[in-house]
Design a protein around this motif. Structure first.
Motif, mmCIF file in Angstrom:
data_model
loop_
_atom_site.group_PDB
_atom_site.id
_atom_site.type_symbol
_atom_site.label_atom_id
_atom_site.label_comp_id
_atom_site.label_asym_id
_atom_site.label_seq_id
_atom_site.Cartn_x
_atom_site.Cartn_y
_atom_site.Cartn_z
ATOM 1 N N CYS A 44 -39.336 -22.159 -0.500
ATOM 2 C CA CYS A 44 -38.324 -21.327 -1.167
ATOM 3 C C CYS A 44 -38.837 -19.907 -1.339
ATOM 4 O O CYS A 44 -40.004 -19.706 -1.690
ATOM 5 C CB CYS A 44 -38.000 -21.907 -2.548
ATOM 6 N N TYR A 45 -37.962 -18.949 -1.116
ATOM 7 C CA TYR A 45 -38.329 -17.530 -1.262
ATOM 8 C C TYR A 45 -37.288 -16.847 -2.121
ATOM 9 O O TYR A 45 -36.084 -17.067 -1.941
ATOM 10 C CB TYR A 45 -38.424 -16.868 0.112
ATOM 11 N N ALA A 46 -37.768 -16.014 -3.051
ATOM 12 C CA ALA A 46 -36.867 -15.358 -3.999
ATOM 13 C C ALA A 46 -35.962 -14.352 -3.303
ATOM 14 O O ALA A 46 -34.852 -14.077 -3.749
ATOM 15 C CB ALA A 46 -37.679 -14.665 -5.097
ATOM 16 N N ASP A 47 -36.435 -13.774 -2.188
ATOM 17 C CA ASP A 47 -35.619 -12.817 -1.434
ATOM 18 C C ASP A 47 -36.194 -12.682 -0.024
ATOM 19 O O ASP A 47 -37.253 -13.239 0.280
ATOM 20 C CB ASP A 47 -35.576 -11.442 -2.137
ATOM 21 N N ALA A 48 -35.501 -11.926 0.816
ATOM 22 C CA ALA A 48 -35.908 -11.810 2.216
ATOM 23 C C ALA A 48 -37.285 -11.155 2.339
ATOM 24 O O ALA A 48 -38.088 -11.534 3.201
ATOM 25 C CB ALA A 48 -34.865 -11.018 2.997
ATOM 26 N N ASP A 49 -37.570 -10.192 1.474
ATOM 27 C CA ASP A 49 -38.871 -9.511 1.559
ATOM 28 C C ASP A 49 -40.021 -10.492 1.330
ATOM 29 O O ASP A 49 -41.049 -10.428 2.012
ATOM 30 C CB ASP A 49 -38.950 -8.373 0.522
ATOM 31 N N SER A 50 -39.840 -11.401 0.367
ATOM 32 C CA SER A 50 -40.902 -12.393 0.104
ATOM 33 C C SER A 50 -41.102 -13.278 1.325
ATOM 34 O O SER A 50 -42.224 -13.671 1.646
ATOM 35 C CB SER A 50 -40.561 -13.300 -1.070
ATOM 36 N N PHE A 51 -40.003 -13.607 1.983
ATOM 37 C CA PHE A 51 -40.121 -14.447 3.179
ATOM 38 C C PHE A 51 -40.921 -13.716 4.256
ATOM 39 O O PHE A 51 -41.860 -14.272 4.837
ATOM 40 C CB PHE A 51 -38.739 -14.831 3.716
ATOM 41 N N VAL A 52 -40.540 -12.464 4.499
ATOM 42 C CA VAL A 52 -41.209 -11.683 5.533
ATOM 43 C C VAL A 52 -42.694 -11.523 5.196
ATOM 44 O O VAL A 52 -43.569 -11.694 6.055
ATOM 45 C CB VAL A 52 -40.529 -10.305 5.696
ATOM 46 N N ALA A 53 -42.976 -11.278 3.920
ATOM 47 C CA ALA A 53 -44.373 -11.115 3.496
ATOM 48 C C ALA A 53 -45.146 -12.404 3.739
ATOM 49 O O ALA A 53 -46.289 -12.381 4.202
ATOM 50 C CB ALA A 53 -44.422 -10.723 2.016
ATOM 51 N N ALA A 54 -44.511 -13.537 3.453
ATOM 52 C CA ALA A 54 -45.186 -14.826 3.642
ATOM 53 C C ALA A 54 -45.501 -15.054 5.122
ATOM 54 O O ALA A 54 -46.555 -15.595 5.462
ATOM 55 C CB ALA A 54 -44.321 -15.963 3.099
ATOM 56 N N GLN A 55 -44.592 -14.618 6.018
ATOM 57 C CA GLN A 55 -44.845 -14.794 7.453
ATOM 58 C C GLN A 55 -46.055 -14.000 7.897
ATOM 59 O O GLN A 55 -46.843 -14.467 8.725
ATOM 60 C CB GLN A 55 -43.633 -14.336 8.296
ATOM 61 N N THR A 56 -46.215 -12.812 7.327
ATOM 62 C CA THR A 56 -47.321 -11.964 7.774
ATOM 63 C C THR A 56 -48.674 -12.554 7.367
ATOM 64 O O THR A 56 -49.682 -12.247 7.982
ATOM 65 C CB THR A 56 -47.193 -10.528 7.218
ATOM 66 N N ILE A 57 -48.678 -13.402 6.345
ATOM 67 C CA ILE A 57 -49.964 -14.040 6.015
ATOM 68 C C ILE A 57 -50.019 -15.457 6.592
ATOM 69 O O ILE A 57 -50.815 -16.290 6.195
ATOM 70 C CB ILE A 57 -50.242 -14.046 4.486
ATOM 71 N N GLY A 58 -49.096 -15.752 7.536
ATOM 72 C CA GLY A 58 -49.217 -16.983 8.320
ATOM 73 C C GLY A 58 -48.611 -18.228 7.711
ATOM 74 O O GLY A 58 -49.019 -19.342 8.048
#
Ligand SMILES: [Zn+2]
Length: 336
Positions: A254-268
């Motif tokens: 679960c991600y609070a917003d799209a930015d959190s999702f994108v940030a999570a992808q960048t750390i793998g």
């Protein structure tokens, strides 16, 4: 052809036709879930593992097993018994075969029916007193030998039961023929039906970087991220049913917003299925029909919960045994 063969062919045709109808309704059957059987003397015909009830009239989905052998094993307390397929069938009997052998009735149907499941996941489950047939209740157990053992114990106390409610799992119905099973299911669905919550409108937000994931084209599933009431449940009440967990994992990303999702992808972060609050539900391109059906079932259950309903989720040890986690992985999960 003798009279017995005629009767047998008639039963097969009736069960197949009924299974095809039931299997076409996503509120009754999701993918390869659910199964059916009929008994003929010392033989029980049961759905083969991995086949779809909805295919009952188009494909050979039933496998004959030695019922006398299963009953002897059950009488000896051996619930780990491996069913013996007869007549050289290459199909493997369902892992829920024992459940069918335990029921004494001729025709047995087991479904993960949404309208029933919506009640079976509630902590304060109260049977809606189905007048149609005697029923009993079995607490959650891992599907297979453990669940069969619990059903066997309960049926020894209530041998007349024709409806067996399985906590967080589904229902088993036994009848003398297809007509009786159909009537019992219809009465259950009528008295357990819940009006779903009205859907909320999409917010129109778009997650910007979704290169690896694609939106799931199902308006119901999208509601899991769009409706704050469902999203809140999703975060806390994800592990509701065994099939759901086996297909979709022990927890929801679960991600609070799209930015959190994108940030999570960048750390793998491993992204195969992502719920982004107010934005949508995204999955890997090879997510597939079986997983989509499970996710839709989960939505269908959540959307039928009153706001004050407390749901029972599978505990960490239950998840561990279901997913065959080894001790180390289990210990790490527990430590979280
Ligand atoms: Zn089941």
């Amino acid at each position: 052809m003798n009279a017995r063969d005629d009767k047998q062919d008639g039963l097969r045709a009736a069960v197949s036709s009924y299974c095809a109808r039931v299997g076409a309704d996503p509120l009754l059957v999701q993918g390869a879930g659910g199964n059916a059987s009929w008994k003929n003397g010392d033989t029980m015909w049961v759905k083969a593992s991995g086949t779809w009830l909805g295919e009952a009239q188009r494909a050979d989905i039933f496998v004959p097993v030695d019922l006398a052998h299963l009953r002897a094993a059950i009488a000896a307390g051996d619930l780990d018994v491996v069913p013996r397929a007869l007549a050289g069938s290459s199909l493997r009997p369902s892992i829920e075969t024992l459940m069918h052998a335990l029921m004494p009735q001729s025709v047995v149907l087991h479904l993960h029916a949404v309208e029933v499941l919506a009640h079976l996941v509630r902590a304060d489950f109260a049977a809606p007193a189905p007048a149609s047939a005697p029923w009993c209740w079995v607490d959650y157990h891992k599907p297979g030998a453990a669940l069969a053992g619990a059903i066997a114990a309960r049926l020894r106390e209530q041998p007349e039961a024709q409806i067996v409610f399985l906590q967080n799992h589904g229902v088993v119905i036994g009848g003398a023929d297809v007509g009786e099973v159909e009537a019992i299911l219809a009465s259950l669905l009528a008295c357990m039906r819940t009006e779903p919550l009205a859907p909320v409108a999409p917010a129109g937000a778009e997650a910007s970087t979704m290169a690896t994931l694609t939106t799931i084209p199902d308006e119901g599933i999208q509601q899991l991220a769009l409706d704050p009431r469902l999203y809140k449940r999703l975060r806390k009440e994800w592990a509701l049913c065994p099939d759901h967990v086996v297909f979709l994992g022990a927890e929801a990303a679960c991600y609070a917003d799209a930015d959190s999702f994108v940030a999570a992808q960048t750390i793998g972060a491993d992204a195969r299925l992502a719920f982004i609050a107010g934005v949508g539900v995204y999955a890997a391109k090879d997510f597939g029909a079986a997983r989509t059906a499970q996710l839709r079932c989960y939505y269908d259950i959540l959307v039928r919960q009153p706001s004050d309903a407390v749901l029972t989720t599978l505990s960490m040890p239950q998840l561990a045994e279901l997913l065959d986690w080894d001790a180390e992985r289990y210990r790490l999960a527990m430590a979280r």
